[in-house]
Design a protein around this motif. Sequence first.
Motif, PDB file in Angstrom:
ATOM      1  N   LEU A 230       0.810  -1.225   0.000  1.00  0.00           N
ATOM      2  CA  LEU A 230       0.000   0.000   0.000  1.00  0.00           C
ATOM      3  C   LEU A 230       0.843   1.274   0.000  1.00  0.00           C
ATOM      4  CD1 LEU A 230      -3.010  -0.864   2.351  1.00  0.00           C
ATOM      5  CD2 LEU A 230      -3.161  -0.165  -0.027  1.00  0.00           C
ATOM      6  N   PRO A 231       1.899   1.335   0.835  1.00  0.00           N
ATOM      7  CA  PRO A 231       2.717   2.553   0.803  1.00  0.00           C
ATOM      8  C   PRO A 231       3.320   2.800  -0.577  1.00  0.00           C
ATOM      9  CG  PRO A 231       3.254   1.246   2.717  1.00  0.00           C
ATOM     10  CD  PRO A 231       2.373   0.398   1.859  1.00  0.00           C
ATOM     11  N   SER A 232       3.728   1.723  -1.243  1.00  0.00           N
ATOM     12  CA  SER A 232       4.282   1.878  -2.588  1.00  0.00           C
ATOM     13  C   SER A 232       3.245   2.448  -3.528  1.00  0.00           C
ATOM     14  CB  SER A 232       4.729   0.522  -3.125  1.00  0.00           C
ATOM     15  OG  SER A 232       6.045   0.301  -2.775  1.00  0.00           O
ATOM     16  N   MET A 233       2.011   1.987  -3.394  1.00  0.00           N
ATOM     17  CA  MET A 233       0.945   2.513  -4.238  1.00  0.00           C
ATOM     18  C   MET A 233       0.789   4.015  -4.007  1.00  0.00           C
ATOM     19  SD  MET A 233      -1.944  -0.394  -3.813  1.00  0.00           S
ATOM     20  CE  MET A 233      -1.950  -1.898  -4.784  1.00  0.00           C
ATOM     21  N   GLY A 234       0.905   4.421  -2.733  1.00  0.00           N
ATOM     22  CA  GLY A 234       0.819   5.845  -2.434  1.00  0.00           C
ATOM     23  C   GLY A 234       1.936   6.612  -3.125  1.00  0.00           C
ATOM     24  N   VAL A 235       3.143   6.064  -3.063  1.00  0.00           N
ATOM     25  CA  VAL A 235       4.290   6.721  -3.694  1.00  0.00           C
ATOM     26  C   VAL A 235       4.063   6.851  -5.198  1.00  0.00           C
ATOM     27  CG1 VAL A 235       6.715   6.377  -4.300  1.00  0.00           C
ATOM     28  CG2 VAL A 235       5.953   5.970  -1.961  1.00  0.00           C
ATOM     29  N   ILE A 236       3.579   5.761  -5.822  1.00  0.00           N
ATOM     30  CA  ILE A 236       3.390   5.774  -7.271  1.00  0.00           C
ATOM     31  C   ILE A 236       2.360   6.829  -7.651  1.00  0.00           C
ATOM     32  CG2 ILE A 236       2.650   4.371  -9.250  1.00  0.00           C
ATOM     33  CD1 ILE A 236       5.441   3.701  -8.019  1.00  0.00           C
ATOM     34  N   SER A 237       1.322   6.978  -6.820  1.00  0.00           N
ATOM     35  CA  SER A 237       0.334   8.019  -7.102  1.00  0.00           C
ATOM     36  C   SER A 237       0.999   9.392  -7.163  1.00  0.00           C
ATOM     37  CB  SER A 237      -0.754   8.033  -6.022  1.00  0.00           C
ATOM     38  OG  SER A 237      -1.435   6.806  -6.017  1.00  0.00           O
ATOM     39  N   GLU A 238       1.886   9.661  -6.197  1.00  0.00           N
ATOM     40  CA  GLU A 238       2.570  10.963  -6.164  1.00  0.00           C
ATOM     41  C   GLU A 238       3.442  11.143  -7.405  1.00  0.00           C
ATOM     42  OE1 GLU A 238       2.200  13.264  -3.584  1.00  0.00           O
ATOM     43  OE2 GLU A 238       0.700  11.851  -2.831  1.00  0.00           O
ATOM     44  N   ILE A 239       4.202  10.083  -7.721  1.00  0.00           N
ATOM     45  CA  ILE A 239       5.187  10.209  -8.808  1.00  0.00           C
ATOM     46  C   ILE A 239       4.496  10.334 -10.161  1.00  0.00           C
ATOM     47  CG2 ILE A 239       7.055   9.018 -10.021  1.00  0.00           C
ATOM     48  CD1 ILE A 239       7.950   7.854  -7.391  1.00  0.00           C
ATOM     49  N   VAL A 240       3.520   9.458 -10.411  1.00  0.00           N
ATOM     50  CA  VAL A 240       2.854   9.474 -11.715  1.00  0.00           C
ATOM     51  C   VAL A 240       2.187  10.823 -11.941  1.00  0.00           C
ATOM     52  CG1 VAL A 240       0.914   8.508 -12.993  1.00  0.00           C
ATOM     53  CG2 VAL A 240       2.544   6.996 -11.906  1.00  0.00           C
ATOM     54  N   SER A 241       1.552  11.318 -10.907  1.00  0.00           N
ATOM     55  CA  SER A 241       0.882  12.606 -11.021  1.00  0.00           C
ATOM     56  C   SER A 241       1.886  13.717 -11.325  1.00  0.00           C
ATOM     57  CB  SER A 241       0.139  12.863  -9.713  1.00  0.00           C
ATOM     58  OG  SER A 241      -0.560  14.051  -9.809  1.00  0.00           O
ATOM     59  N   CYS A 242       2.994  13.713 -10.582  1.00  0.00           N
ATOM     60  CA  CYS A 242       3.981  14.786 -10.747  1.00  0.00           C
ATOM     61  C   CYS A 242       4.609  14.779 -12.139  1.00  0.00           C
ATOM     62  CB  CYS A 242       5.063  14.661  -9.680  1.00  0.00           C
ATOM     63  SG  CYS A 242       6.445  15.777  -9.939  1.00  0.00           S
ATOM     64  N   PHE A 243       5.010  13.581 -12.604  1.00  0.00           N
ATOM     65  CA  PHE A 243       5.750  13.558 -13.868  1.00  0.00           C
ATOM     66  C   PHE A 243       4.835  13.466 -15.085  1.00  0.00           C
ATOM     67  CE2 PHE A 243       8.790  12.438 -10.628  1.00  0.00           C
ATOM     68  CZ  PHE A 243       9.812  13.321 -10.929  1.00  0.00           C
ATOM     69  N   SER A 244       3.511  13.397 -14.840  1.00  0.00           N
ATOM     70  CA  SER A 244       2.576  13.575 -15.945  1.00  0.00           C
ATOM     71  C   SER A 244       1.996  14.987 -15.909  1.00  0.00           C
ATOM     72  CB  SER A 244       1.442  12.558 -15.869  1.00  0.00           C
ATOM     73  OG  SER A 244       1.951  11.256 -15.810  1.00  0.00           O
ATOM     74  N   ARG A 245       2.335  15.719 -14.871  1.00  0.00           N
ATOM     75  CA  ARG A 245       1.827  17.066 -14.648  1.00  0.00           C
ATOM     76  C   ARG A 245       0.309  17.106 -14.704  1.00  0.00           C
ATOM     77  NH1 ARG A 245       5.525  19.028 -13.182  1.00  0.00           N
ATOM     78  NH2 ARG A 245       4.355  20.816 -12.465  1.00  0.00           N
ATOM     79  N   ARG A 246      -0.284  16.176 -14.024  1.00  0.00           N
ATOM     80  CA  ARG A 246      -1.722  16.064 -14.116  1.00  0.00           C
ATOM     81  C   ARG A 246      -2.235  15.511 -12.796  1.00  0.00           C
ATOM     82  NH1 ARG A 246      -5.229  12.481 -17.297  1.00  0.00           N
ATOM     83  NH2 ARG A 246      -6.904  13.736 -18.162  1.00  0.00           N
TER      84      ARG A 246
END
Lengths: 549, 111, 239, 315
Positions: free
Chosen positions: A265-281
């Motif tokens: 679950l923590p990894s999923m949280g991290v991926i949410s942050e990263i994907v959002s940031c580097f897609s700028r969306r």
Amino acid sequence: MSETATIAATAEPKNYLTNRHTIQSWLFTVDHKRIAILYLISLTVFFLLGGAAAALFRLDLMTPQADLLQSETYNKLFTMHGIVMIFFFLVPSIPAVMGNFLVPVMIGAKDVAFPRLNLLSWYVFMAGGLIALGAIISGGVDTGWTFYTPYSSMYANSHVILAVAGAFIAGFSSIMTALNFIVTIQKMRAPGLTWFRLPLFIWAMYATSLVVILGTPVVAITLVMIFIERFFQFGLFDPALGGDPVLFQHLFWFYSHPAVYIMILPSMGVISEIVSCFSRRRLYGYTFVAFSSLAIAVIGFFVWGHHMFVSSQSAYAGLIFSFLTFFVAIPTAIKILNWIMTMYKGSISFDTPMLYAYGFLGLFTIGGLTGLFLSTMATDIHLHDTYFVVAHFHYVMVGGGVMGFLGALHFWWPKMTGRMYPEGWAKFAAIVIFIGFNLTFFPQFQLGYHGMPRRYHTYAEEFQILHVMSTAGASVLGAGYLIMAAYLGWSLFKGKRASANPWDARGLEWETTSPPPTENFLSTPTVTQEAYAYDKPSVTHVPPEEKRV
Amino acid sequence: MSEHHVMPIRVYLTIIAILMALTVATVWVAFLDFGYLNTVIAVGIAVIKALLVVMYFMHLKYAAPITRLFAGAGAVFFVILIAITLSDYRSRDWFPFPEPWEQAHEAPASH
Amino acid sequence: MSSHAHAHVAHHFESAEQQRQSAQLGMWIFLVTEVMFFGGLFAAYVVYRSLYPEAWVVGSHLLSIGLGGFNTAVLLASSLTMALAVHAAQTDKRNATAMWIVLTMVLGFVFLGVKVVEYAGKFEHHLVPGAHFHVDPMAELAKLEAAGVHVGQHLRHAFETANPSHVQLFYSLYFAMTGMHAVHMIIGAGLMIWLLANTLKGRYSSAYYNPVEVTGLYWHFVDIVWIFLFPMLYLIGRH
Amino acid sequence: MKSVFNILPEQASTVASHVDAIYLFLIAISVVFTLLAAGLVIVFGVKFRRRPDGPAPEKPHEDSRLEMAAGAFLLVLLLVLFGWGAKVYFQNTRPPADAMEILVTGKQWMWKLQHPNGRREINTLHIPVGKPVQLTMTSEDVIHSFFIPAFRVKQDVLPGRYTRLWFQATKTGRYRLFCTEYCGTEHSMMGGWVNVMTAADYERWLSGEVAGAAQETPVQAGERLFTQLGCQTCHNAGSGALGPNLAGVFGHTVKLADGSEVIADEEYLRESILNPHAKLVAGFAPVMPVFKGIINEDQLLQLIAYIKSLSGASN
């Protein structure tokens, strides 16, 4: 070091790293950021230990015979690998390092709710770790990390009591951390930071903490029961007295299955942050992702019996466990859809954290899908306790958990250390790790379906070719980790200075200096907009003159 | 300021009286024969006693909703742990199993 | 210095109220972990009892309802004194607070003392699981009848069919559960000493009594565990 | 033996092709979804890669229809999987009534096997092709697990209890046999071969040893033990017998002294031998001696085989 000292001596405002320099200021710190660093250092050591054990037995598995190790040593090595990696690396990894560092900063608090408890959790963790290491040094444990009875309680002649005590004590440390996070998130959010403005990392940490709170005590008492049986000779699971060894498995998996969600679950949280940031969306389907974390945490408690389809558990209980297991798959699969849909029409850049997010998506998808093979009863009968299971959970825990951890480490490294790492090397290492991982574990799926049982020291000669491939892959994987350790270490001293917000990301942690000051913000921030507002410019709470370029 | 609820001492005294009475009751009831209901009654009385302690001595009745949610979650997961584990044991010797597989009676596929 | 509410607000909290709520919620979450901790033992108890009901009847008949019931009353009383200690702290009665804490602690030690007597008895009668464990259900049945206890059909049946090994399993759980409870009592008594010292130093007042309150929560929880242990261990199949 | 690079290993039992069918379906699902996910992230990565002059991305719509649709689709797919997997599992759970019974005792680190005619072997199992075979298994020490990959069957073997496993081989040949539950130091040495033979070869193999020394079948050994231990003094058909007559007991319902009923299966017989008073048959006094510690697991299996034969349940 000298450079750091000169920087601190200049007019720069002091940050959490530079405000004091004595050893005591670290060992008795109550600053959540320093505790996170203490955890990072300790976890790195444990990761190296667990990895070294894996390297040794992977080398031994190059040939079908026992050539490098004796059976006893082999059994102790895989047990050590399991105990160290599960209890002393994966379970604490993202919560204790990233969570400790980020939870208060992300919600605009000065610290966690119980800072001294937080420090205590590190000491307790270290005590547990040292006791477990004591068990290993004084001769080792050969029960496997699962401690199945009656082998562990009546037959094993190794240092089971010490190992069990170590895992038991480490459990308290994760409980303390989880308790701290729940209270902190519940009671200490900055003004304006409503539940649906929280970053998804916070939702993930909250869900993880719930699992820790509800599950860890059960494994703790189960380990105590092993202790009681070995130390006082009370027969709690002794078949000769009418005790049932399968009851141990129920109690053990009541925690240890949800523990998989503690790791993922923590990894999923991290991926949410990263994907959002580097897609700028903004993340696609924020509400769904937030609630699915909680759903996964709760449903995860109803499926433990899928580890026991061939254990002689009732066929009807197995039926229900299988049925419920499929339900955990749904929110997980939709989460992957959400991350992918976030990239759609985004503006994607491939900085190192994003490479790890890509790696996570690929490996975790395979890990999740192969889980279906194991929740389907008929195929699980064949696959249970084979290398297929080994490959599956490594895809989930390493492909998911560790990839998330490394993504987080790279994403927030500038924030934690105030330094940038060399981007070229970082990308190279990420690709090496991805390739090495697949080379190591993909052949193991094939091994498993062809019947290679796990925890085998010697094996049938027809399996050798796949084992050799796996070992070769492991050396690539190991090289990737070493490259990473080298450039991260280098960057601590020679890396470029990081600005407050090097990724132009959204979130409170990017609105304080890199590294943050001791109480995180010079004044309590007020939040006026939702998370991931990438369509709007970053809101600045830090006066410009305090920002470094 | 409902958080700072100061209860009158009279309430505590009433509660302790009920608790003591229930303790006597549970011992007394144990010696009467109600068949399997004996266990239900014993656990039922224990649950009532526990609720009284939780609500009044521990002030849960006046606590924040989130606190009550957590207390409730503890109870629910406690029951889940026990109920699901027990369900395995109760269904182990359920009969009848489904019919054996029809193919077993077919001729062997090859020699 | 104790009269200033602000002196007690730690640096990272915004207000005394936030601090108090955090402490309270934190303690309740800890108690949830305690519930699950005992949950493992209760699960083992429920499973084995459902498998071996007759052994549980025999096991419980060898325990003393008198001592168990007395201890239940002692613990309930200590819960009252603990609640009164919190009440006294809430209303700024420092001496009363100290007195109720002392009383709570004394009752806790009375409980532990009785427990020691019970354990010693079990040790004497070879009811401690392990190599020396010995129980003869038929002999125990004869003793019951000699003592004039009315032995009904169910009870006789239980004694006739109970497997001594399963009775041993009952005692393994009895010692594991009451032992774990006693460990919590000892920790509780330690907390009382700490509370008492701070009360006497004048650390607590109506503006700040979080430690008294959360320690109280813990103490009540330990009491609740016993509320369940008493009927489950001592009162089975007495009819 | 098929190469490990084949998708499927050797199929040598009636259930194998059913399990493999699900496996291939799962592989198809996995390939489709993996390619879909990988394809999308790569296509999006290329198509929407950051350009210096690119437009700022729009905020996604908060719209749950896509999630709902995906969830519904997955639900159907997963229910199909669950149902199919459970069906094959349950079909294979209960042995057919005419299965030939072989007794298995696991101990650290070997499998001890005994055939209906009494022939014993260790770590190699000889069975006839095309005939259902049931293994009745127990362990002398820790938990083991009996696994024949070519048959796609596996079952844990526990101390203090009996578990069952059955299969019907479809091809003659030698197949690997493994212990798959970690059981201590030489866990990986605990295994061997399953030799599937034609019925005639099996008969020849079975009698091969009988020709030399007199060979007791488990039923005969059980009968001898029954006499040696003096069981028949109480368990006889006489009117004043102290114990219940055991003819026709196995597999039937027994009324107990406490009014409840049990089915006299292996577990019940085991318990009633080791600890006779636990589930006393109605109408009898608890006078039978306790045999726990007096007979071992192998003898127990033989006694049970004999009692089963009294009901015509054995072969």
